[in-house]
Design a protein around this motif. Structure first.
Motif, short mmCIF file in Angstrom:
data_model
loop_
_atom_site.label_atom_id
_atom_site.label_comp_id
_atom_site.label_asym_id
_atom_site.label_seq_id
_atom_site.Cartn_x
_atom_site.Cartn_y
_atom_site.Cartn_z
N LYS A 57 -18.85 11.58 -3.73
CA LYS A 57 -18.79 12.83 -2.98
C LYS A 57 -19.14 12.58 -1.52
O LYS A 57 -20.02 11.77 -1.22
N VAL A 58 -18.47 13.26 -0.61
CA VAL A 58 -18.74 13.16 0.82
C VAL A 58 -19.14 14.54 1.33
O VAL A 58 -18.40 15.50 1.15
N GLU A 61 -20.77 18.17 6.20
CA GLU A 61 -21.71 18.98 6.97
C GLU A 61 -22.92 18.16 7.41
O GLU A 61 -23.41 18.31 8.52
N ARG A 62 -23.41 17.28 6.53
CA ARG A 62 -24.60 16.50 6.86
C ARG A 62 -24.31 15.01 7.04
O ARG A 62 -25.23 14.21 7.21
N SER A 63 -23.03 14.60 6.95
CA SER A 63 -22.60 13.20 7.10
C SER A 63 -23.25 12.30 6.05
O SER A 63 -23.62 11.17 6.35
N THR A 64 -23.40 12.80 4.83
CA THR A 64 -24.02 12.01 3.78
C THR A 64 -23.04 11.74 2.65
O THR A 64 -22.04 12.45 2.48
N LEU A 65 -23.35 10.71 1.87
CA LEU A 65 -22.50 10.26 0.78
C LEU A 65 -23.27 10.25 -0.52
O LEU A 65 -24.45 9.93 -0.54
N SER A 66 -22.60 10.55 -1.59
CA SER A 66 -23.15 10.42 -2.92
C SER A 66 -22.48 9.20 -3.55
O SER A 66 -21.26 9.16 -3.67
N ILE A 67 -23.26 8.19 -3.91
CA ILE A 67 -22.73 6.91 -4.38
C ILE A 67 -23.09 6.70 -5.84
O ILE A 67 -24.21 7.01 -6.26
#
Length: 137
Positions: A57-58, A61-67
């Protein structure tokens, strides 16, 4: 950290960039690329340094990634996905399904040549039919 909401969407995309591994840099002639779902990345900073996984998931809004595989145990039990900032990862392999992203690469050029060959064959078939009709009359 509410300033993300103040940035327009097209400018937030720039914050989702991550640097490429050495072999990908040579292959794509780029230093960095936007991260998308399906890319495989290596974490370079923080608690989970060295872990490699696919992006699930990208969060633009917060420039974060779910890995995949990056989880934390909750106090009451259960696991929670940890969000990693895009600047703290390195892209190891690229998701090639996105045609816009792969526009200038070899794979895209191969697709274009296949399409052209198909169109040429249709044109030549039409011309042959016209020649046959002219020969009969």
């Amino acid at each position: 950290m509410m300033f993300y909401k103040l940035i327009s969407k097209h400018k937030r995309e720039k914050l989702l960039g991550a640097n490429l591994s050495e072999n990908l840099r040579k292959q794509h002639n780029k230093r960095s690329m936007r991260v998308i779902k399906g890319d495989t990345v290596r974490i370079l900073r923080g608690e989970y340094v060295g872990i490699e996984g696919k992006i699930e998931k990208v969060n633009t809004e917060r420039s974060t990634l779910s890995i995949e595989g990056v989880q934390r145990e909750k106090i009451r039990g259960g696991k929670v996905k940890v969000q990693i900032h895009a600047s703290n990862v390195q892209i190891i392999s690229v998701n090639t399904d996105d045609e816009f992203r792969m526009k200038g690469t070899q794979k895209a050029k191969e697709k274009m040549t296949k399409v052209k060959k198909g169109k040429e064959m249709k044109k030549s078939a039409v011309k042959k039919k016209e020649l046959v009709k002219e020969g009969e009359t």
